[in-house]
Design a protein around this motif. Structure first.
Motif, PDB file in Angstrom:
ATOM      1  N   SER A   1      35.284  45.632  42.431  1.00 23.00           N
ATOM      2  CA  SER A   1      35.726  46.441  43.695  1.00 23.00           C
ATOM      3  C   SER A   1      34.629  46.688  44.653  1.00 23.00           C
TER       4      SER A   1
ATOM      5  N   LYS B   1      34.774  45.762  48.538  1.00 21.39           N
ATOM      6  CA  LYS B   1      35.175  46.662  49.510  1.00 21.39           C
ATOM      7  C   LYS B   1      34.409  46.448  50.926  1.00 21.39           C
TER       8      LYS B   1
ATOM      9  N   SER C   1      35.186  45.481  36.553  1.00 14.05           N
ATOM     10  CA  SER C   1      36.218  45.471  37.376  1.00 14.05           C
ATOM     11  C   SER C   1      35.591  46.577  38.555  1.00 14.05           C
TER      12      SER C   1
END
Length: 182
Positions: free
Chosen positions: A177, A181, A173
């Motif tokens: 991310s 981003k 995770s």
């Protein structure tokens, strides 16, 4: 006795998955993107790290300075032929790779790749668990340990497996991310 060896093997599996995650591009330049790259140098496949100094002068560029200038064209060729999708710029002394920003489609592809690496690590952990449980059951059959001890050890193995699978999930995770981003 068995748990220390088991935990060490599981830690190695988690570390291997983390190394795989590090080879996946995010929006920033990172020298670990080139970790898997090998260059045919004097007839042998040699890791790029052994042939050159890798650095990131800014967030969008990777700089490669070979120890042996004669290997410059070999390194450039290896980067061009790799599946990384980079175009090397050679100025005669240093190779520079500009890291273009990721498209949304490419980000999704990298997330899928990260999920694949995480799943491979989980399978590895499950295989380690299976082997450990087989050892425990064999020891029980041979009368080395009691049924209660066998049950307790199997429970411990399962708890360790769950702990490391959760760690892989957290790493996944975090990597997703980073990839998503902008």
């Amino acid at each position: 006795m068995i748990t220390k060896e088991l935990e060490a093997n599981m830690i190695k599996s988690v570390e291997a998955s983390q190394r795989n995650f590090n080879t996946i591009r995010t929006g920033r330049a990172n020298t670990s993107l080139l970790d898997r790259l090998t260059v045919e140098y004097y007839g042998a496949d040699t890791p790029l790290k052994s042939l050159a100094t890798l650095s990131t002068p800014d967030s969008q560029t990777i700089s490669i300075q070979p120890f042996d200038i004669s290997s410059l064209s070999l390194i450039e060729k290896a980067i061009s032929l790799s599946d990384l999708g980079f175009t090397p710029n050679n100025d005669g002394k240093i190779i520079r790779i500009n890291i273009p920003p990721l498209t949304e489609e490419r980000r999704k592809e990298f997330c899928k790749l990260a999920s694949k690496y995480a799943e491979e690590a989980k399978v590895s952990l499950r295989n380690i668990r299976r082997d450990a449980i087989e050892k425990i059951k064999t020891a029980e059959k041979e009368g080395e340990i009691s049924k209660d001890q066998s049950h307790d050890q199997q429970e411990t193995v399962q708890k360790l497996t769950n702990k490391f699978i959760n760690e892989i999930e957290k790493n996944l995770s975090k990597k997703e991310s980073e990839i998503l981003k902008v």
